[in-house]
Design a protein around this motif. Structure first.
Motif, PDB file in Angstrom:
ATOM      1  N   THR A 181       8.899  31.478  27.734  1.00  0.00           N
ATOM      2  CA  THR A 181       8.841  31.456  29.010  1.00  0.00           C
ATOM      3  C   THR A 181      10.039  30.652  29.495  1.00  0.00           C
ATOM      4  OG1 THR A 181       6.316  31.539  28.913  1.00  0.00           O
ATOM      5  CG2 THR A 181       7.317  30.467  31.089  1.00  0.00           C
ATOM      6  N   PRO A 182      10.885  31.308  30.597  1.00  0.00           N
ATOM      7  CA  PRO A 182      11.990  30.471  30.940  1.00  0.00           C
ATOM      8  C   PRO A 182      11.559  29.153  31.346  1.00  0.00           C
ATOM      9  CG  PRO A 182      12.128  32.848  31.840  1.00  0.00           C
ATOM     10  CD  PRO A 182      10.581  32.665  31.149  1.00  0.00           C
ATOM     11  N   LEU A 183      12.504  28.179  31.198  1.00  0.00           N
ATOM     12  CA  LEU A 183      12.088  26.723  31.364  1.00  0.00           C
ATOM     13  C   LEU A 183      12.805  26.419  32.456  1.00  0.00           C
ATOM     14  CD1 LEU A 183      10.861  24.044  30.887  1.00  0.00           C
ATOM     15  CD2 LEU A 183      12.858  23.629  29.335  1.00  0.00           C
TER      16      LEU A 183
ATOM     17  N   SER B  69       4.637  16.865  21.841  1.00  0.00           N
ATOM     18  CA  SER B  69       3.707  17.731  22.744  1.00  0.00           C
ATOM     19  C   SER B  69       4.506  17.679  24.191  1.00  0.00           C
ATOM     20  CB  SER B  69       2.570  17.118  23.010  1.00  0.00           C
ATOM     21  OG  SER B  69       1.879  17.245  21.482  1.00  0.00           O
ATOM     22  N   SER B  70       4.291  19.036  24.859  1.00  0.00           N
ATOM     23  CA  SER B  70       4.850  19.096  26.219  1.00  0.00           C
ATOM     24  C   SER B  70       3.521  18.601  27.179  1.00  0.00           C
ATOM     25  CB  SER B  70       5.002  20.407  26.572  1.00  0.00           C
ATOM     26  OG  SER B  70       5.494  20.779  28.045  1.00  0.00           O
ATOM     27  N   SER B  71       4.058  17.598  27.971  1.00  0.00           N
ATOM     28  CA  SER B  71       3.030  17.090  29.063  1.00  0.00           C
ATOM     29  C   SER B  71       2.911  17.787  30.145  1.00  0.00           C
ATOM     30  CB  SER B  71       3.115  15.764  29.160  1.00  0.00           C
ATOM     31  OG  SER B  71       3.049  15.145  27.975  1.00  0.00           O
ATOM     32  N   LEU B  72       4.188  18.309  30.686  1.00  0.00           N
ATOM     33  CA  LEU B  72       4.471  18.889  32.188  1.00  0.00           C
ATOM     34  C   LEU B  72       5.498  20.003  31.784  1.00  0.00           C
ATOM     35  CD1 LEU B  72       3.720  19.233  34.937  1.00  0.00           C
ATOM     36  CD2 LEU B  72       5.614  17.663  35.575  1.00  0.00           C
ATOM     37  N   TYR B  73       5.240  21.320  32.167  1.00  0.00           N
ATOM     38  CA  TYR B  73       6.251  22.238  31.960  1.00  0.00           C
ATOM     39  C   TYR B  73       6.152  23.144  33.356  1.00  0.00           C
ATOM     40  CZ  TYR B  73       8.626  26.054  29.095  1.00  0.00           C
ATOM     41  OH  TYR B  73       9.579  26.953  28.850  1.00  0.00           O
ATOM     42  N   ILE B  74       7.550  23.425  33.783  1.00  0.00           N
ATOM     43  CA  ILE B  74       7.550  24.008  34.976  1.00  0.00           C
ATOM     44  C   ILE B  74       8.483  25.110  34.569  1.00  0.00           C
ATOM     45  CG2 ILE B  74       8.326  24.340  37.538  1.00  0.00           C
ATOM     46  CD1 ILE B  74       7.629  21.344  37.338  1.00  0.00           C
ATOM     47  N   THR B  75       8.080  26.687  34.889  1.00  0.00           N
ATOM     48  CA  THR B  75       9.076  27.670  34.417  1.00  0.00           C
ATOM     49  C   THR B  75       9.981  27.901  35.870  1.00  0.00           C
ATOM     50  OG1 THR B  75       7.469  29.352  35.665  1.00  0.00           O
ATOM     51  CG2 THR B  75       6.897  28.616  33.237  1.00  0.00           C
ATOM     52  N   SER B  76      10.665  28.806  35.568  1.00  0.00           N
ATOM     53  CA  SER B  76      11.903  28.920  36.361  1.00  0.00           C
ATOM     54  C   SER B  76      11.244  29.691  37.559  1.00  0.00           C
ATOM     55  CB  SER B  76      12.996  30.026  35.742  1.00  0.00           C
ATOM     56  OG  SER B  76      12.452  31.133  35.183  1.00  0.00           O
ATOM     57  N   GLY B  77       9.994  30.470  37.256  1.00  0.00           N
ATOM     58  CA  GLY B  77       9.294  31.319  38.261  1.00  0.00           C
ATOM     59  C   GLY B  77       8.430  30.423  39.113  1.00  0.00           C
ATOM     60  N   GLY B  78       8.399  28.954  38.931  1.00  0.00           N
ATOM     61  CA  GLY B  78       7.487  28.042  39.763  1.00  0.00           C
ATOM     62  C   GLY B  78       6.130  27.742  39.107  1.00  0.00           C
ATOM     63  N   ASN B  79       5.657  28.458  37.986  1.00  0.00           N
ATOM     64  CA  ASN B  79       4.421  28.180  37.283  1.00  0.00           C
ATOM     65  C   ASN B  79       4.486  26.896  36.808  1.00  0.00           C
ATOM     66  OD1 ASN B  79       3.537  30.674  38.262  1.00  0.00           O
ATOM     67  ND2 ASN B  79       3.173  31.485  36.068  1.00  0.00           N
ATOM     68  N   VAL B  80       3.388  25.948  36.778  1.00  0.00           N
ATOM     69  CA  VAL B  80       3.326  24.853  36.347  1.00  0.00           C
ATOM     70  C   VAL B  80       2.407  24.609  35.352  1.00  0.00           C
ATOM     71  CG1 VAL B  80       2.901  22.388  36.888  1.00  0.00           C
ATOM     72  CG2 VAL B  80       3.915  23.555  38.607  1.00  0.00           C
TER      73      VAL B  80
END
Length: 266
Positions: free
Chosen positions: A1-3, A12-23
């Motif tokens: 997923t584009p980051l 581990s990833s705690s918070l991840y926001i994609t380039s499309g705005g999904n959190v």
């Protein structure tokens, strides 16, 4: 997923926001605007809601990691000085059943789905209130008449046929019951604006001697009751004919035969 943005805690990833705005919280592949992947709910809930002035009180949202996919909504508060979590509502994903006060909402028979199961340790499981003239329930089957059960401000409980706009039974606060009568003047009043209608008492057993009985009782003065009078319909000829017997107390007073003749006891 584009980051677009990420916060990592340890490996581990705690918070991840994609380039499309999904959190994503707890996931690097959020498939919606907000996706939360929680650990075992015995350790932490998926979502906790608290207030700054009452940090030990609020609500928890948990997803049970089992085959039924249960969502638990629990209240958290102080009970006897101890922070206590009480599961208030449970929703079963596989059936759609909703439980209030139970984590295993089921219906009978259990093949039925998408229903409400309310359980507690008191004598009231649900309360319906209204600022209008009545509080009640409506029953709408897939076909047939629509029915309502209403508690009205006049202290009566009514069973109402909404399809026909007719009151079918009324139970008043005094205890009087009306069937077809909206203002019963006695313990039981039956009313029908149709010829030949009334009360039917059926004896399902065929054979001589079987009978249906209307009994009148009075107090015996010691907390019990005794028969003061009775009217019994006895069958003869396997139910094809019959006769009436009138009793005063437990003693027979007379018989009314099928042909209308009256016989006094000998």
């Amino acid at each position: 997923t584009p980051l677009a943005f990420e916060i990592i805690s340890g490996a581990s990833s705690s918070l991840y926001i994609t380039s499309g705005g999904n959190v994503g919280i707890g996931t690097t592949g959020p498939g919606a605007k907000l996706t939360i992947v929680a650990p075992d709910v015995t350790v932490n809930p998926a979502i906790s809601l608290r207030q700054t002035n009452a940090a030990s009180q609020g609500w928890d949202f948990d997803i049970e990691n089992n085959s039924v996919g249960r969502l638990d909504i629990s209240g958290v508060g102080i009970v006897s000085g101890v922070v206590t979590k009480v599961q208030a509502i449970s929703i079963i994903k596989s059936t759609g059943n909703v439980g209030v006060g139970t984590t295993s909402p089921t219906l009978s028979p259990t093949s039925y789905t998408s229903g409400l199961h309310v359980e507690n340790d008191t004598y009231i499981q649900a309360r319906l209130s209204s600022s209008s003239s009545g509080a009640g329930l409506e029953f709408i089957p897939s076909s047939g008449d629509h029915w309502e059960m209403q508690a009205q401000t006049g202290s009566s409980l009514v069973f109402y046929n909404r399809t026909d706009n007719s009151y079918r039974m009324v139970i008043e606060g005094s205890g009087n019951v009306g069937i077809g009568a909206t203002s019963p003047v006695s313990t039981l009043e039956v009313s029908k604006n149709q010829n030949g209608q009334g009360i039917t008492i059926t004896q399902e057993n065929a054979g001589d001697g079987y009978h249906s009985k209307l009994t009148f009782r009075g107090s015996d003065g010691s907390g019990g009751f005794v028969q003061t009078a009775a009217l019994a319909a006895y069958q003869t000829a396997n139910g094809a004919n019959g006769y009436l017997r009138l009793f005063g107390g437990t003693t027979e007073g007379l018989q009314v035969k099928t042909n209308g003749s009256i016989q006094l006891p000998t």
